[in-house]
Design a protein around this motif. Structure first.
Motif, mmCIF file in Angstrom:
data_model
loop_
_atom_site.group_PDB
_atom_site.id
_atom_site.type_symbol
_atom_site.label_atom_id
_atom_site.label_comp_id
_atom_site.label_asym_id
_atom_site.label_seq_id
_atom_site.Cartn_x
_atom_site.Cartn_y
_atom_site.Cartn_z
ATOM 1 N N ARG A 16 -8.099 47.116 65.726
ATOM 2 C CA ARG A 16 -8.083 45.668 65.836
ATOM 3 C C ARG A 16 -7.834 45.037 64.468
ATOM 4 N N THR A 17 -7.099 43.929 64.470
ATOM 5 C CA THR A 17 -6.810 43.227 63.219
ATOM 6 C C THR A 17 -8.045 42.485 62.770
ATOM 7 N N ILE A 18 -8.471 42.745 61.565
ATOM 8 C CA ILE A 18 -9.673 42.115 61.027
ATOM 9 C C ILE A 18 -9.368 41.143 59.893
ATOM 10 N N GLY A 19 -8.124 41.116 59.443
ATOM 11 C CA GLY A 19 -7.768 40.197 58.368
ATOM 12 C C GLY A 19 -6.378 40.503 57.848
ATOM 13 N N TYR A 20 -6.037 39.792 56.761
ATOM 14 C CA TYR A 20 -4.708 39.947 56.169
ATOM 15 C C TYR A 20 -4.845 39.930 54.655
ATOM 16 N N LEU A 21 -4.131 40.847 54.010
ATOM 17 C CA LEU A 21 -4.022 40.846 52.556
ATOM 18 C C LEU A 21 -2.721 40.136 52.192
ATOM 19 N N ILE A 22 -2.828 39.114 51.368
ATOM 20 C CA ILE A 22 -1.703 38.239 51.040
ATOM 21 C C ILE A 22 -1.297 38.464 49.592
ATOM 22 N N MET A 23 0.044 38.506 49.359
ATOM 23 C CA MET A 23 0.588 38.532 48.001
ATOM 24 C C MET A 23 1.556 37.353 47.883
ATOM 25 N N ASN A 24 1.174 36.362 47.101
ATOM 26 C CA ASN A 24 2.050 35.211 46.891
ATOM 27 C C ASN A 24 3.214 35.577 45.980
ATOM 28 N N PRO A 25 4.384 34.951 46.184
ATOM 29 C CA PRO A 25 5.530 35.238 45.303
ATOM 30 C C PRO A 25 5.267 34.709 43.909
ATOM 31 N N PRO A 26 5.896 35.285 42.914
ATOM 32 C CA PRO A 26 5.723 34.785 41.536
ATOM 33 C C PRO A 26 6.248 33.363 41.424
ATOM 34 N N GLU A 27 5.592 32.580 40.575
ATOM 35 C CA GLU A 27 5.995 31.178 40.428
ATOM 36 C C GLU A 27 7.353 31.044 39.761
ATOM 37 N N GLY A 28 7.714 31.900 38.926
ATOM 38 C CA GLY A 28 9.005 31.842 38.251
ATOM 39 C C GLY A 28 9.427 33.218 37.797
ATOM 40 N N LEU A 29 10.744 33.345 37.567
ATOM 41 C CA LEU A 29 11.253 34.647 37.115
ATOM 42 C C LEU A 29 11.268 34.639 35.592
ATOM 43 N N GLU A 30 10.123 34.936 35.043
ATOM 44 C CA GLU A 30 9.973 34.818 33.602
ATOM 45 C C GLU A 30 10.334 36.101 32.871
ATOM 46 N N ARG A 31 10.217 37.225 33.544
ATOM 47 C CA ARG A 31 10.462 38.481 32.853
ATOM 48 C C ARG A 31 11.952 38.705 32.649
ATOM 49 N N GLU A 32 12.273 39.393 31.614
ATOM 50 C CA GLU A 32 13.668 39.663 31.299
ATOM 51 C C GLU A 32 14.331 40.512 32.381
ATOM 52 N N ALA A 33 13.577 41.416 32.982
ATOM 53 C CA ALA A 33 14.154 42.258 34.033
ATOM 54 C C ALA A 33 14.548 41.416 35.250
ATOM 55 N N ASP A 34 13.676 40.449 35.578
ATOM 56 C CA ASP A 34 13.997 39.577 36.711
ATOM 57 C C ASP A 34 15.241 38.733 36.426
ATOM 58 N N LYS A 35 15.300 38.180 35.231
ATOM 59 C CA LYS A 35 16.470 37.383 34.873
ATOM 60 C C LYS A 35 17.743 38.230 34.850
ATOM 61 N N ALA A 36 17.622 39.439 34.328
ATOM 62 C CA ALA A 36 18.796 40.313 34.287
ATOM 63 C C ALA A 36 19.259 40.664 35.698
ATOM 64 N N PHE A 37 18.309 40.923 36.593
ATOM 65 C CA PHE A 37 18.677 41.226 37.982
ATOM 66 C C PHE A 37 19.381 40.038 38.634
ATOM 67 N N LEU A 38 18.834 38.835 38.427
ATOM 68 C CA LEU A 38 19.454 37.648 39.002
ATOM 69 C C LEU A 38 20.845 37.414 38.445
ATOM 70 N N GLU A 39 20.985 37.546 37.133
ATOM 71 C CA GLU A 39 22.305 37.359 36.529
ATOM 72 C C GLU A 39 23.299 38.400 37.017
ATOM 73 N N LYS A 40 22.832 39.630 37.186
ATOM 74 C CA LYS A 40 23.730 40.681 37.678
ATOM 75 C C LYS A 40 24.216 40.374 39.087
ATOM 76 N N GLN A 41 23.305 39.919 39.960
ATOM 77 C CA GLN A 41 23.702 39.582 41.320
ATOM 78 C C GLN A 41 24.642 38.377 41.353
ATOM 79 N N LEU A 42 24.342 37.370 40.529
ATOM 80 C CA LEU A 42 25.234 36.210 40.477
ATOM 81 C C LEU A 42 26.603 36.588 39.923
ATOM 82 N N GLY A 43 26.637 37.476 38.952
ATOM 83 C CA GLY A 43 27.934 37.934 38.444
ATOM 84 C C GLY A 43 28.724 38.671 39.502
#
Length: 513
Positions: A172-199
């Protein structure tokens, strides 16, 4: 500035449209990546935290509810730390294998206080644990909800958050574990991934734009080239080159029909121009004949060769009347409104027909052509004669033209037969149409000429000429007859006659008795 061609306009339009669509595509892709990357990262991070799911499920199993976590924020902070061990006394009275699997310490000694004990684990944490949970802000984005979606601990759930259901031993379901998304892509890896996809999106879009532009050039040339050919053909027609024709296209049904229609129009214009020139020449000859005769008579009187007497005046008068008739026919054929009857009233068409026959009887005898009228005997009584609604003067003109046409084009020794009747249907009942059929003898008219006999500018070939050398009328008589008959609501047709010449069938609507 030189005006752009239609092909250039189409190419520029397609180019601008594709460029705008490309910019919109890149913009939406960037927004979509920025908005979708956070939830995606939350899903990945939550999937790597199975150890926390096991811990929370054990806490619920030992306490029977989430009350202990809701009332003890320190316990919530301790549970979500992967490098810490929780003492079972704090969680409840029932140790579980799941706690041991998670790296939790065994039962404490008797002299230890019954509170949460934090100590280094005797063995490394599970491989799925994240050592950087506390340092990178993941802990601040975790939340715990009960089965009714009510917040137990942690931050409130945000849009785009990832969640994993928590279940008890019964499933039976007794609850939920929640992970909110990051507020911004501050890390260099995140920015590099976004730039790579946009390119990648930008490169793909540029390649698609280039391919679309090349395709638009080919399509513009293929689709609009026939229009340019039509424009050139129209200019040629406007300049008087009526022999202009355009080769029909075989790869496009629409353009093929358009070009076929254009060629038909050019053919009709060419035929009309040929007929007009021929008619002008015929009219010039017809006008020249009486004018030449009048000139010869006048010059003979001036030179004293002939005295001006009654015979000379009669000859001049006859040529003048001929000239007046030609001019009148020309004017009436051009102005169709003048042919329409001014007044319509009940009348006896047989009276007008007989008057026309009497008026031309002498000329028939002089030409050696006989004329015969056939009508039902009962029509001799006025009470049984057919009546139509029309204009007596105009119908008399029609009968005169038709009879004179036969006189002009029938060889000497021939005959004209006129048959009158009332139309009856196949059941033998009396109909409502008055028919007059004109049949003459040779020469006849070819099948190709029959559809053109009532055209204003048409004249038959030389085989349908008098043996006397007279070129006949102006070519307007039958056209005038058709206009008058149509104004009366009737119909007139031409066909080959059984007598070898021409058959003219005239139909008028009878009045109800």
């Amino acid at each position: 500035m030189q005006r752009l061609s239609l092909q250039t306009k189409a190419f520029l339009t397609l180019t601008i449209l594709l460029a705008v669509m490309m910019m919109m595509f890149i913009g939406f892709s960037r927004v979509g990546l920025q908005r979708g990357l956070g939830p995606y990262v939350a899903e990945i991070e939550l999937a790597r935290m199975d150890w926390l799911v096991y811990r929370l499920q054990d806490v619920y199993q030992q306490n029977g509810s989430w009350t202990v976590l809701k009332e003890n924020p320190a316990l919530w902070r301790a549970v979500r730390r992967p490098l810490m061990n929780l003492q079972p006394e704090t969680l409840g009275n029932r140790p579980t294998n799941r706690l041991q699997h998670s790296g939790m310490a065994p039962q404490p000694s008797a002299n230890e206080s019954p509170v949460t004990q934090l100590a280094p684990p005797p063995e490394p944490p599970p491989p799925s644990a994240s050592p950087a949970l506390a340092s990178d802000g993941l802990a601040r984005r975790l939340a715990l909800l009960d089965a009714d979606q009510t917040l137990i601990a942690g931050a409130p759930a945000l849009p785009g958050s990832a969640r994993t259901p928590l279940k008890d031993d019964a499933g039976r379901t007794i609850g939920y574990l929640i992970m909110n998304p990051p507020e911004g892509l501050e890390r260099e890896a995140d920015k590099a991934f976004l730039e790579k996809q946009l390119g990648f999106v930008l490169g793909t879009g540029a390649a698609g734009l280039l391919l679309a532009l090349l395709l638009s050039v080919w399509l513009a040339h293929r689709w609009l080239r026939p229009i340019g050919v039509l424009m050139s053909g129209a200019k040629s027609l406007a300049s008087g080159q009526l022999q202009t024709r355009i080769p029909e296209q075989t790869d496009s049904e629409e353009f093929s029909r358009l070009i076929h229609t254009f060629n038909d129009m050019a053919q009709q214009l060419d035929s009309m121009e040929t007929s007009r020139r021929q008619w002008i020449g015929d009219m010039a000859h017809e006008l020249r004949t009486p004018l030449t005769a009048m000139r010869a008579e006048i010059e003979a009187v001036q030179d004293g060769v002939r005295h001006f007497d009654a015979h000379t005046a009669e000859r001049l008068h006859r040529q003048l009347m001929r000239l007046i008739q030609l001019v009148g026919d020309l004017r009436e054929s051009v102005d169709s409104a003048s042919i329409a009857p001014a007044k319509m009233e009940p009348m006896l068409p047989m009276l007008q027909l007989k008057e026309a026959i009497v008026a031309l009887q002498t000329r028939f005898e002089q030409a050696g052509v006989s004329i015969e009228l056939r009508e039902p005997r009962e029509w001799a009584l006025a009470a049984h004669a057919p009546r139509v609604l029309g204009n007596a003067q105009q119908l008399h003109r029609v009968f005169l033209n038709l009879i004179e046409n036969s006189l002009r084009y029938t060889d000497s020794g021939g005959r004209l037969q006129i048959a009158c009747s009332v139309h009856t249907d196949r059941a033998g009942r009396t109909g409502d149409q008055f028919l007059v059929v004109f049949d003459d003898t040779k020469p006849g008219v070819s099948l190709q000429e029959l559809p053109h006999l009532f055209e204003r500018l048409y004249r038959t070939e030389s085989s349908r000429q008098r043996a006397t050398g007279d070129l006949g009328g102006s070519g307007l008589g039958l056209a005038i007859c058709r206009s008058i008959v149509q104004a009366h609501g009737g119909q007139i047709d031409a066909a080959q006659s059984p007598l070898g010449g021409l058959r003219i069938t005239l139909t008028l609507a009878l009045m109800e008795k």
